[in-house]
Design a protein around this motif. Sequence first.
Motif, PDB file in Angstrom:
ATOM      1  N   ASN A 204     -29.538 -55.571 -36.631  1.00 36.90           N
ATOM      2  CA  ASN A 204     -30.635 -55.289 -37.550  1.00 36.90           C
ATOM      3  C   ASN A 204     -31.619 -54.280 -36.952  1.00 36.90           C
ATOM      4  O   ASN A 204     -32.073 -53.348 -37.625  1.00 36.90           O
ATOM      5  CB  ASN A 204     -31.364 -56.603 -37.896  1.00 36.90           C
ATOM      6  N   HIS A 210     -31.791 -51.350 -44.009  1.00 36.17           N
ATOM      7  CA  HIS A 210     -32.602 -52.447 -44.547  1.00 36.17           C
ATOM      8  C   HIS A 210     -34.074 -52.101 -44.705  1.00 36.17           C
ATOM      9  O   HIS A 210     -34.820 -52.858 -45.322  1.00 36.17           O
ATOM     10  CB  HIS A 210     -32.487 -53.677 -43.630  1.00 36.17           C
ATOM     11  N   HIS A 215     -38.618 -54.075 -45.277  1.00 31.75           N
ATOM     12  CA  HIS A 215     -39.949 -53.645 -44.818  1.00 31.75           C
ATOM     13  C   HIS A 215     -40.719 -52.888 -45.911  1.00 31.75           C
ATOM     14  O   HIS A 215     -41.562 -52.035 -45.620  1.00 31.75           O
ATOM     15  CB  HIS A 215     -39.802 -52.746 -43.580  1.00 31.75           C
ATOM     16  N   ASP A 337     -38.075 -58.909 -40.092  1.00 27.60           N
ATOM     17  CA  ASP A 337     -36.740 -58.867 -39.477  1.00 27.60           C
ATOM     18  C   ASP A 337     -36.255 -60.274 -39.111  1.00 27.60           C
ATOM     19  O   ASP A 337     -35.077 -60.596 -39.265  1.00 27.60           O
ATOM     20  CB  ASP A 337     -36.768 -57.990 -38.217  1.00 27.60           C
TER      21      ASP A 337
HETATM   22 FE   LIG Z   1     -36.281 -54.039 -39.363  1.00 25.70          FE
END
Ligand SMILES: [Fe+2]
Length: 386
Positions: A204, A210, A215, A337
Motif C-alpha cells: 500500500n 489508492h 486519501h 492507510d
Molecule cells: Fe496511502
Amino acid sequence: MTSSADIFDPAHYRKACAPALEAEMLPPWCYTAPEFYAREVERIFRKTWNFVGRADEIQKPGDYRVFDLVGESVIVLRDKAGAIRAFANNCRHRGTRLLSGSGNCRAIACPYHAWVYDLDGCLISSLGMEEAVGFDPAQYGLVPVRVESWEGFLFIAFDAAAPPLSVHLGDLPQRFAAYNFADMVCVRRKEYDLACNWKIYVENAMEDYHTPTVHRKSIGLQKTVLEAGKTGEWDAVFMPSPRTIAVLAEDLDQALPQIAGLAGKPADGTFFTVIYPCTFFATTQDCMWFLQEFPQGPGRTKVVIGSCFPRATVARPDFALKVEAYYKRWDKALPEDNAISERQQAGLASSLARAGRLSGHEPAVHRIGNWVLDRVLDDTAAKGAQ
Ligand SMILES: [Fe+2]
Ligand code: FES
C-alpha cells in the motif's frame, strides 16, 4: 485456497510472476496462511537485515530500545563508549526477558535472580552462584545480535552469514546522499498495532492507485514512477513535485525550510522507498518519515511511524509550532492507510477470495511480491513462464 502440502509449488505463482502488466497479485493465502508466514520468517526475516530505528533515538550511553519481531526480542542500546550494540533480550541464567519498551540504564539487571550485565553484554554480577562448580561468568554474557547502521538507520541481522548491510543497500546510499540522513533526528514516533499482513502494508505504501480514494480527504492524488536501474535490495517510486508533500495543501504556509544542500532529483519531488523486506521511508524536500513494520504473525503487524527533520530545522524557534502541520498530515493520512490495510486483510481472509490483476499504478506491488517469491519458493521455475 490450496492445500498446505503444495502451497510452495511454483505452479501456483505463474500469474504473480508474469510481467507486471500481465500479472496478478500474490494468491490470497500468501497474506493469511501460517505456513507461508513461517517460510517468510525462516527465509527472509531470519536471513536478512531488519530495520530497528534511528541511532539518534538512542543518543546517550545507556539509552536502549527493545524490538519484538518474528518471535524474537532484541535490545538495541548505546554502550558507555558510544557504540551501538544489539543483544538477545533474554537472561543467560534461566532465560528471563530482561527489558521492555525503551529507556536508559547504567547496566541491565535481570528481574528474576538479579544477574547484572554491563552495556557491552558482559555478565558483571551473579551473586548466589558461588557454589556452582567451574562457573565462569565470562562465558555467560548476553548473546550479541549483528547490528549495522547507514546514516543513522539501524539494522539487525539474525544470520551470521548475511552479507554486510552495504551489500544489501547497493547504490541506495549514493542515490540518497543529498538528504544527509545522518544529520536528521527523529522528533516523534507513533505506534499502531494492525490486523494485517506485513506485505499488505508495504504494498500500500508503495502504490499510488489508492490515493484518490483512500486519501480523498487528505493528501489526494499522487502520481509516481518506479525508479529504474538501481542495485541492491530496495525499490523506490518517485513523485515529481515542486514542494514538500509532508504538509497538506491548506498548510503550505507552515512549511519548514528545505534540507540544506538538497540538489538533483531529490530537490524535485518525493521518493517513496522500500528497503526489503519491509522498511519503508518517504523523503521529501524538507523531511523524512519512516514506517517500520514488525511482523507479529500472518495477520498481525506492529507499525511505527517516525518523523525526522534536519537538526538545523529542529533547532529553529518556530519548529515546535510549524511541525504541528506535519503531524496533522501524518495523523490524517496514516490512519487512512491503516484502515484500508485491515480491510484488505479481512477480505483476503475469506476462502472465497481470489487473486486479482494489477494496474499500471502498481509496479512496486508486483516487485514486492516477486521479491518474496524469489526467496520463499522451493525453486523459481515459475519465472520460466514469463
Ligand atoms: Fe496511502
Ligand atoms: S533468570 Fe535472570 S537471573 Fe535468573
